[in-house]
Design a protein around this motif. Structure first.
Motif, PDB file in Angstrom:
ATOM      1  N   ASN A 181      23.875  -7.813   0.153  1.00  0.00           N
ATOM      2  CA  ASN A 181      22.638  -8.380   0.681  1.00  0.00           C
ATOM      3  C   ASN A 181      22.176  -9.552  -0.175  1.00  0.00           C
ATOM      4  O   ASN A 181      22.403  -9.591  -1.388  1.00  0.00           O
ATOM      5  CB  ASN A 181      21.518  -7.328   0.700  1.00  0.00           C
ATOM      6  N   TYR A 182      21.484 -10.470   0.493  1.00  0.00           N
ATOM      7  CA  TYR A 182      20.787 -11.537  -0.217  1.00  0.00           C
ATOM      8  C   TYR A 182      19.439 -11.747   0.453  1.00  0.00           C
ATOM      9  O   TYR A 182      19.336 -11.787   1.681  1.00  0.00           O
ATOM     10  CB  TYR A 182      21.563 -12.849  -0.194  1.00  0.00           C
ATOM     11  N   GLY A 183      18.373 -11.879  -0.366  1.00  0.00           N
ATOM     12  CA  GLY A 183      17.039 -12.163   0.141  1.00  0.00           C
ATOM     13  C   GLY A 183      16.448 -13.336  -0.614  1.00  0.00           C
ATOM     14  O   GLY A 183      16.450 -13.359  -1.851  1.00  0.00           O
ATOM     15  N   SER A 184      15.933 -14.323   0.124  1.00  0.00           N
ATOM     16  CA  SER A 184      15.493 -15.558  -0.518  1.00  0.00           C
ATOM     17  C   SER A 184      14.159 -15.413  -1.233  1.00  0.00           C
ATOM     18  O   SER A 184      13.908 -16.123  -2.218  1.00  0.00           O
ATOM     19  CB  SER A 184      15.392 -16.672   0.530  1.00  0.00           C
ATOM     20  N   ALA A 185      13.271 -14.528  -0.792  1.00  0.00           N
ATOM     21  CA  ALA A 185      11.926 -14.464  -1.358  1.00  0.00           C
ATOM     22  C   ALA A 185      11.945 -14.106  -2.840  1.00  0.00           C
ATOM     23  O   ALA A 185      11.125 -14.601  -3.615  1.00  0.00           O
ATOM     24  CB  ALA A 185      11.063 -13.473  -0.587  1.00  0.00           C
ATOM     25  N   ALA A 186      12.860 -13.245  -3.236  1.00  0.00           N
ATOM     26  CA  ALA A 186      12.956 -12.853  -4.645  1.00  0.00           C
ATOM     27  C   ALA A 186      14.315 -13.204  -5.233  1.00  0.00           C
ATOM     28  O   ALA A 186      14.682 -12.666  -6.282  1.00  0.00           O
ATOM     29  CB  ALA A 186      12.685 -11.357  -4.791  1.00  0.00           C
ATOM     30  N   ASN A 187      15.059 -14.086  -4.562  1.00  0.00           N
ATOM     31  CA  ASN A 187      16.429 -14.381  -4.984  1.00  0.00           C
ATOM     32  C   ASN A 187      17.183 -13.072  -5.205  1.00  0.00           C
ATOM     33  O   ASN A 187      17.865 -12.866  -6.217  1.00  0.00           O
ATOM     34  CB  ASN A 187      16.443 -15.226  -6.249  1.00  0.00           C
ATOM     35  N   GLU A 188      17.042 -12.169  -4.228  1.00  0.00           N
ATOM     36  CA  GLU A 188      17.582 -10.817  -4.328  1.00  0.00           C
ATOM     37  C   GLU A 188      19.079 -10.806  -4.064  1.00  0.00           C
ATOM     38  O   GLU A 188      19.553 -11.319  -3.050  1.00  0.00           O
ATOM     39  CB  GLU A 188      16.859  -9.920  -3.325  1.00  0.00           C
ATOM     40  N   ARG A 189      19.834 -10.196  -4.977  1.00  0.00           N
ATOM     41  CA  ARG A 189      21.266 -10.031  -4.824  1.00  0.00           C
ATOM     42  C   ARG A 189      21.595  -8.560  -5.025  1.00  0.00           C
ATOM     43  O   ARG A 189      21.214  -7.973  -6.038  1.00  0.00           O
ATOM     44  CB  ARG A 189      22.045 -10.847  -5.854  1.00  0.00           C
ATOM     45  N   SER A 190      22.295  -7.973  -4.062  1.00  0.00           N
ATOM     46  CA  SER A 190      22.628  -6.560  -4.200  1.00  0.00           C
ATOM     47  C   SER A 190      23.961  -6.265  -3.542  1.00  0.00           C
ATOM     48  O   SER A 190      24.376  -6.940  -2.588  1.00  0.00           O
ATOM     49  CB  SER A 190      21.537  -5.675  -3.574  1.00  0.00           C
ATOM     50  N   ILE A 191      24.620  -5.245  -4.052  1.00  0.00           N
ATOM     51  CA  ILE A 191      25.891  -4.797  -3.511  1.00  0.00           C
ATOM     52  C   ILE A 191      25.984  -3.292  -3.736  1.00  0.00           C
ATOM     53  O   ILE A 191      25.482  -2.768  -4.734  1.00  0.00           O
ATOM     54  CB  ILE A 191      27.080  -5.536  -4.161  1.00  0.00           C
TER      55      ILE A 191
END
Length: 718
Positions: A181-191
């Motif tokens: 996943n990637y989310g722009s609001a918090a520069n979120e990176r997850s796997i």
């Protein structure tokens, strides 16, 4: 997608005792994709599987593409758009679900049917040790229906179900599922990933892991609300004590202009787990070990007395956990099967000061187990009975330890019985629970703390439903619940750095008691469904945490020589009333070139008051959400609008919260069709970058919700 159904009070509560369903996309029953259509069976984690026509009250099941679209770093934010659900929103990481306005001790968060065994119930800044990235399925059970699961679950239960202990042998000899996943609001990176391998036909080995990292959250506009900015600027005109030329006040005036980023909201979390199961045709036995590690920031309360900025604490959290699950079919007779579920966890977290030093340390060791005997169906009569044990040893150490070392022990006995007479169905449940709470450290005023409290609580429910025509069923349920106060509500007396509050309990609290009535309607037909419920709860000895005059905490702190220079929050006991409703409807508008076009709408409202005092604090306002969705075999497109109304029913120390409207949209692509879990999903959330604050949050004046958030998610499995 989210499937809301009506379920009986007792069935829902027993539902989480021992999950009973097949796992993974290849092994479980698959719900129909259309919002306006439903398959004949809804999988409910109950001792006996129920079809949607057999249940009375409302629950939500979140799985598959819907879970992927709503996935966020915390379980509270992941579920916040479900009917009757809000979130504590103490920053993007420490966000716990709120059900029907209830939170904390009245909500149980479970991992595969057993408590999360953390300290998230003690304070809103403590994140639940739940990893949505590895969730296979989430079930939300709203209302007092969960009394058989525990007296502390009067508001409801959230059960997050993973595959760490395998329930079935992979058809191909292996299973592999993953997500990025990637989310722009918090520069979120997850796997995240999970794998199962069959060894020798009956033994299944499991391994999983995940990693998530976020930066400070992007927000639209100011960090502080209008009222907090006004307070900050007004306070900055007054020189604080011992400050030369008002330097600290000048710095604080600058804080009133903070905008675009939520300071101290970044996080980093990783998990790892292994498990093994022996699976036969008549039962299974499995065990697992997992580790959870997280470092996250807690947003700051800027508007404080004298205009001085508070520190920006971070929480360093870790948990090691062992779980056991067993099930065996008896081969006939009165009993159909026997189930055992148990979990043990060693938890700790450190509240770190800005210098990196440990300010306060929290240690929690807990054990929870359930044994359940499931009766065979005998002419429409079936049931389940069992025992539950829970033990917790909790210790807070440091200069700002707000709670003495304490122990909690609970033993419960419960039964659920159901009768099916065709058009009419009835259910009854009963639970007895013994709770013992001990405080090892007494206050200086020995007349105030005795150190030990014991409670005997008896809860019960009775419900029935009638089918007025095929697919339409009305029901009514009556419940009587009793809840023992928690150690935090009894023994708290000190400053808590995470919440920036002085918290004060009372060891003289009595059992919290309530009567509840709930009316339900469930209608399902070709291309439509409607679920609705209305409820009313009468509480006596209701326990709430309220901000009070500073002198109250100053008096409590004086005997020990401590200072009470933070906002004063006191647990109080009084009569209370809760009532509200929630409804969820969907209809298929058309079918165009293989795409089903569905319109869905949900709404919820809760009104809560403390008798002769006024509103209960932090109650979510009314809300409506409408969505238009086109569903095909490979593509799904959705647009939705959510409006949250103003909340101006506030206590003396609360501020009103403005209304807001958010617009979201998403497109999902499943290259091998809906029967395969591989899905690429792109979504735009809060498209118009609207400033929004949740009234249910302690930090709503200092921590707004995320701004525009573009998210990309890839889920795969084979």
């Amino acid at each position: 997608m989210v499937r809301n159904i009506l379920f009986s009070a007792s069935v829902a509560s027993a539902a989480l005792c021992a999950p009973a369903y097949a796992q993974s996309s290849g092994d479980r029953q698959v719900e129909t994709a259309a919002a306006g259509q439903r398959g004949p069976e809804i999988i409910v984690t109950a001792p006996f599987q129920q079809s949607e026509e057999d249940v009375l009250q409302g629950t939500s099941v979140v799985t598959g593409e819907e879970l992927q679209r709503q996935l966020r770093p915390s379980i509270g934010e992941t579920l916040a758009r479900q009917p009757g659900v809000s979130a504590t929103s103490f920053g993007p990481t420490a966000s716990r679900p709120i059900l029907r306005g209830f939170q904390g001790e009245r909500i149980r968060i479970l991992t595969d049917g057993i408590g999360s065994i953390d300290v998230s119930n003690t304070s809103v800044d403590h994140a639940p040790v739940i990893n949505p990235l590895l969730a296979d399925r989430v079930e939300i059970l709203r209302g007092p229906a969960a009394l058989l699961f525990g007296s502390s679950a009067i508001g409801g239960v959230v059960n997050v179900i993973d595959t760490r202990i395998p329930r079935s042998v992979p058809e191909k000899g292996y299973r592999l599922n993953g997500m990025a996943n990637y989310g722009s609001a918090a520069n979120e990176r997850s796997i995240a990933g999970a794998a199962d391998v069959a060894v020798g036909g009956k033994l299944v080995l499991h391994a999983d892991g995940s990693y998530l990292k976020t930066d400070d959250l992007k927000i639209p506009g100011f960090v502080l609300s209008r009222s907090a900015r006004a307070q900050a600027l007004a306070t900055s005109q007054l020189p604080p004590p011992d400050a030369e030329e008002g330097e600290e006040a000048i710095d604080f005036a600058g804080n009133a202009a903070l905008r675009n980023r939520l300071p101290n909201s970044a996080s980093e979390t990783w998990t790892a787990g292994v498990g093994a199961s022996i699976v036969t045709e008549t039962g299974s036995l499995g065990i697992s070990y997992s580790h959870y590690d997280s470092l996250y920031g807690v947003p700051v309360r800027y508007a404080t007395r004298y205009g001085q900025e508070q520190e920006a604490p971070r929480l360093d959290l870790a948990q090691d956990r062992v779980d056991l699950r067993a099930e065996v079919e008896t081969g006939g007779g009165f009993l159909d099967r026997i189930r055992l579920r148990a979990g043990y966890a060693d938890y700790r977290h450190f509240e770190l000061e800005e210098s990196g030093e440990v300010g306060t340390a929290f240690y929690n060791k807990g054990l929870e187990g359930r044994l359940e005997l499931v009766q065979a169906d005998r002419g429409g009569w079936k049931g389940a009975s069992g025992v539950q044990y829970y033990n917790r040893r909790f210790d807070v150490e440091g200069e700002e330890a707000f709670l003495p070392k304490n122990r909690t022990g609970q033993f419960g006995v419960f039964t659920l019985q159901q009768v099916n007479l065709g058009a009419f169905r009835a259910e009854g449940g009963l639970r007895y629970e013994r709770s013992e709470l001990t405080s090892d450290v007494l206050s200086d005023d020995l007349r105030f703390f005795s150190g030990k409290r014991s409670y005997d609580a008896i809860s019960g429910s009775l419900g029935g439903s009638v089918a007025v025509r095929p697919g339409i069923r009305f029901g009514i349920n009556v419940s009587r619940t009793e809840r023992a106060p928690s150690a935090e509500e009894l023994f708290a007396n000190g400053a808590h750095a995470g919440t920036q509050a002085y918290e004060l309990g009372s060891p003289n609290f009595r059992l919290e008691k309530s009567w509840g009535v709930e009316a339900t309607m469930h209608a399902v037909g070709e291309g439509f469904h409607l679920d609705a419920s209305a409820y009313y709860n009468w509480f006596s000895n209701y326990i709430s945490e309220n901000q009070v005059d500073q002198s109250v905490c100053e008096s409590a702190a004086a005997p020990s020589g401590r200072e009470a220079d933070l906002p004063c929050f006191q647990f109080q006991q009084a009569d209370a009333r809760y009532y509200g409703f929630e409804a969820d409807a969907s209809v298929q508008l058309a079918e165009i070139r293989g795409y089903r076009v569905n319109l869905d709408l949900l709404g919820d409202y809760v009104h809560a008051s403390i008798v002769d005092q006024g509103p209960v604090p932090r109650i979510p306002p009314a809300r409506v959400l409408g969505g238009l969705e086109a569903q095909g075999e490979q593509f799904t497109a959705r647009a939705e609008v959510e409006h949250v109304f103003v909340q101006d029913r506030v206590t003396a120390f609360e501020t009103p919260t403005d209304d807001y409207t958010m617009v979201n949209a998403s497109v999902a692509f499943s290259p091998w069709g809906k029967s395969n879990p591989t899905t690429l999903l792109v979504s735009a959330n809060n498209i118009f970058d609207v400033a929004a604050r949740r009234h249910s949050s302690f930090l709503k004046d200092f921590a707004p919700l995320a701004g525009r958030d573009i998210r990309v998610s890839l889920r795969f499995g084979f």
